[in-house]
Write an enzyme that holds these catalytic residues in place. Structure first.
Site, PDB file in Angstrom:
ATOM      1  N   LYS A  76      70.541 -58.580 -57.711  1.00 50.34           N
ATOM      2  CA  LYS A  76      69.487 -58.755 -56.722  1.00 50.34           C
ATOM      3  C   LYS A  76      70.061 -59.158 -55.369  1.00 50.34           C
ATOM      4  O   LYS A  76      71.018 -59.941 -55.286  1.00 50.34           O
ATOM      5  CB  LYS A  76      68.487 -59.812 -57.190  1.00 50.34           C
ATOM      6  CG  LYS A  76      67.708 -59.401 -58.437  1.00 50.34           C
ATOM      7  CD  LYS A  76      66.772 -58.243 -58.144  1.00 50.34           C
ATOM      8  CE  LYS A  76      66.018 -57.811 -59.382  1.00 50.34           C
ATOM      9  NZ  LYS A  76      64.966 -56.826 -59.091  1.00 50.34           N
ATOM     10  N   ASP A  96      69.446 -54.269 -55.811  1.00 51.99           N
ATOM     11  CA  ASP A  96      67.992 -54.141 -55.718  1.00 51.99           C
ATOM     12  C   ASP A  96      67.462 -55.202 -54.760  1.00 51.99           C
ATOM     13  O   ASP A  96      67.595 -56.398 -55.016  1.00 51.99           O
ATOM     14  CB  ASP A  96      67.375 -54.313 -57.108  1.00 51.99           C
ATOM     15  CG  ASP A  96      65.863 -54.168 -57.111  1.00 51.99           C
ATOM     16  OD1 ASP A  96      65.289 -53.836 -56.055  1.00 51.99           O
ATOM     17  OD2 ASP A  96      65.257 -54.378 -58.178  1.00 51.99           O
ATOM     18  N   GLU A 130      68.467 -50.049 -54.276  1.00 55.78           N
ATOM     19  CA  GLU A 130      67.086 -49.888 -54.728  1.00 55.78           C
ATOM     20  C   GLU A 130      66.104 -50.634 -53.832  1.00 55.78           C
ATOM     21  O   GLU A 130      66.352 -51.773 -53.453  1.00 55.78           O
ATOM     22  CB  GLU A 130      66.960 -50.407 -56.164  1.00 55.78           C
ATOM     23  CG  GLU A 130      65.562 -50.340 -56.740  1.00 55.78           C
ATOM     24  CD  GLU A 130      65.506 -50.824 -58.186  1.00 55.78           C
ATOM     25  OE1 GLU A 130      64.405 -51.210 -58.625  1.00 55.78           O
ATOM     26  OE2 GLU A 130      66.555 -50.833 -58.860  1.00 55.78           O
ATOM     27  N   GLU A 166      59.321 -47.664 -57.926  1.00 51.54           N
ATOM     28  CA  GLU A 166      58.689 -48.506 -58.943  1.00 51.54           C
ATOM     29  C   GLU A 166      57.304 -48.957 -58.507  1.00 51.54           C
ATOM     30  O   GLU A 166      56.461 -49.282 -59.341  1.00 51.54           O
ATOM     31  CB  GLU A 166      59.559 -49.714 -59.287  1.00 51.54           C
ATOM     32  CG  GLU A 166      59.638 -50.768 -58.190  1.00 51.54           C
ATOM     33  CD  GLU A 166      60.446 -51.979 -58.610  1.00 51.54           C
ATOM     34  OE1 GLU A 166      59.844 -53.012 -58.933  1.00 51.54           O
ATOM     35  OE2 GLU A 166      61.687 -51.879 -58.620  1.00 51.54           O
ATOM     36  N   ASP A 192      57.912 -46.108 -63.038  1.00 51.05           N
ATOM     37  CA  ASP A 192      57.778 -46.982 -64.210  1.00 51.05           C
ATOM     38  C   ASP A 192      56.689 -46.395 -65.088  1.00 51.05           C
ATOM     39  O   ASP A 192      55.559 -46.211 -64.643  1.00 51.05           O
ATOM     40  CB  ASP A 192      57.414 -48.403 -63.776  1.00 51.05           C
ATOM     41  CG  ASP A 192      57.496 -49.402 -64.920  1.00 51.05           C
ATOM     42  OD1 ASP A 192      56.822 -49.175 -65.954  1.00 51.05           O
ATOM     43  OD2 ASP A 192      58.210 -50.402 -64.790  1.00 51.05           O
ATOM     44  N   HIS A 194      62.158 -47.001 -63.996  1.00 52.05           N
ATOM     45  CA  HIS A 194      62.157 -48.463 -63.896  1.00 52.05           C
ATOM     46  C   HIS A 194      61.536 -49.033 -65.167  1.00 52.05           C
ATOM     47  O   HIS A 194      60.617 -48.446 -65.738  1.00 52.05           O
ATOM     48  CB  HIS A 194      61.335 -48.880 -62.684  1.00 52.05           C
ATOM     49  CG  HIS A 194      61.214 -50.356 -62.491  1.00 52.05           C
ATOM     50  ND1 HIS A 194      60.142 -51.079 -62.978  1.00 52.05           N
ATOM     51  CD2 HIS A 194      62.029 -51.232 -61.869  1.00 52.05           C
ATOM     52  CE1 HIS A 194      60.314 -52.350 -62.652  1.00 52.05           C
ATOM     53  NE2 HIS A 194      61.436 -52.476 -61.988  1.00 52.05           N
ATOM     54  N   GLU A 241      67.082 -49.166 -67.792  1.00 51.79           N
ATOM     55  CA  GLU A 241      67.178 -50.547 -67.319  1.00 51.79           C
ATOM     56  C   GLU A 241      66.983 -51.504 -68.489  1.00 51.79           C
ATOM     57  O   GLU A 241      66.041 -51.385 -69.255  1.00 51.79           O
ATOM     58  CB  GLU A 241      66.130 -50.804 -66.239  1.00 51.79           C
ATOM     59  CG  GLU A 241      66.204 -52.199 -65.651  1.00 51.79           C
ATOM     60  CD  GLU A 241      65.386 -52.342 -64.383  1.00 51.79           C
ATOM     61  OE1 GLU A 241      65.592 -53.336 -63.660  1.00 51.79           O
ATOM     62  OE2 GLU A 241      64.550 -51.462 -64.111  1.00 51.79           O
TER      63      GLU A 241
END
Length: 384
Positions: free
Chosen positions: A169, A198, A224, A250, A273, A300, A337
């Site tokens: 992250k 991300d 991302e 996502e 997703d 996702h 993921e």
């Protein structure tokens, strides 16, 4: 048709992304029971509060679908979307349709004695390479002496667990502080380890460009959600100026949202997703659009064991993009993921949990989604 709001408090294990604290894991499960006793499970509502998704299913969609003479997934999807499109083109109602669609595919597969992936057209692979999502924030400030050693230890632990790809992250901190975190992970894992980042749409295009330069220097393979999902021009600007592949989607819904994303040249990698974008039915359509634009699809995943099993079936049916004699995970082959933060709804919900093996997760082989739900766990975490 039954709905279950689940919430699993995390206590001291809470963590942070650029957008929010995560003191709990939550979701909305749907259970469909047919007249002959077969059961299908679906999931939605794991992004925000699940209660609105429950209301959309219970009060609006259930009466529609239960009255259909043919509740096969294709018929049910178009009927549900058609009757709610005036007020539900994105967000809650599409999440609700996603949950119902997954449950219908599960039920249909059980009725026919076939895995969902077979009904979707067949598998290209029996297992899917996994990437670990970690490197979250434990605090909202930055203390190098405290945070960098802990981040290095966590990253080394993911590699020790068998992952060859890690997503970390960024976005909560100023770019120069997150740059130190990025370099720490790269130095810990070495130059041959595949790394992704991300931002959870934390940046404007200018700040994202600065972070993108950091990621390029560190050899990252994906950036991302660098900017808010509405900022199509920002996405396109970054994609034209950075070498690191840009990913997003996502927070996008249905083939219509992804059509606009692709036509604007926003992403190299699309991330629908399955529990949000419209379910398995719609993910197939999104994947077809992505293929026509030469965009890779990496679904996702954020939810329970139901979400993970549905995504595994979807990933197993995705062809190489583009085709090559040798599949290379992430480069032309989809990956799955596998979030590393605490998630009792994923790890405890299924009677046989989906686990990492040699860096891969096996696609369930049984009828429907190929998984069974532990009803005691459902009741343990159910609040509504």
């Amino acid at each position: 048709m039954e709905t279950f709001v689940l919430k699993a408090p995390l206590g001291d294990a809470r963590f942070y992304s650029s957008q929010a604290a995560f003191p709990e894991r939550n979701s909305l499960l749907v259970r469909l029971t047919s007249s002959d006793g077969l059961v299908g499970w679906g999931e939605g509502g794991q992004y925000g509060p699940p209660e609105p998704v429950k209301a959309a299913v219970d009060d609006v969609l259930a009466p529609i679908l239960c009255s259909l003479p043919d509740a096969s997934p294709a018929v049910a999807w178009d009927t549900a979307y058609g009757r709610t499109r005036d007020f539900g083109q994105k967000g809650t109602f599409v999440e609700a349709i996603s949950a119902l669609d997954i449950a219908l595919w599960d039920l249909w597969g059980k009725a026919l004695g076939a895995p969902v992936s077979t009904l979707l057209g067949g598998r290209f692979r029996e297992r899917v390479k996994a990437y670990g999502t970690g490197g979250y924030y434990s605090h909202t400030d930055f203390d190098a002496a405290r945070d960098l050693p802990a981040l290095a230890e966590a990253a080394a632990g993911y590699a020790g667990d068998g992952f060859g790809i890690l997503k970390m992250k960024v976005g909560l901190l100023p770019v120069h502080e997150d740059a130190r975190r990025v370099r720490t992970v790269r130095e810990t894992l070495g130059n041959d380890f595949a790394l992704l980042a991300d931002a959870n749409h934390a940046y404007n295009a200018g700040a994202a460009l600065a972070m993108g330069r950091v990621l390029e220097e560190a050899g990252f393979l994906m950036f991302e959600e660098p900017v808010p999902p509405e900022d199509r021009a920002g996405y396109a600007r970054l994609r034209s100026r950075l070498d690191v592949p840009i990913a997003g989607g996502e927070a996008e819904f249905t083939r219509y949202g992804f059509r606009d994303l692709f036509e604007a040249g926003c992403v190299d990698i699309a991330q629908p997703d399955v529990c949000v974008c419209g379910g398995l039915s719609e993910l197939q359509r999104i994947a077809a659009l992505a293929s026509a634009h030469d965009v890779r699809v990496v679904p996702h995943v954020w939810g329970s064991g139901i979400a993970l099993s549905a995504a595994l079936h979807a990933c197993s049916t995705l062809p190489l993009t583009p085709y090559a004699l040798r599949p290379v995970p992430l480069q032309n082959e989809p990956v799955i993921e596998f979030d590393r933060t605490p998630n009792p709804l994923r790890d405890d919900l299924l009677t046989e949990p989906l686990t990492l093996r040699d860096g891969y997760v096996d696609v369930p082989a049984g009828p429907g989604l190929g998984v069974e739900v532990d009803l005691d766990v459902v009741e343990r975490y159910r609040i509504a």
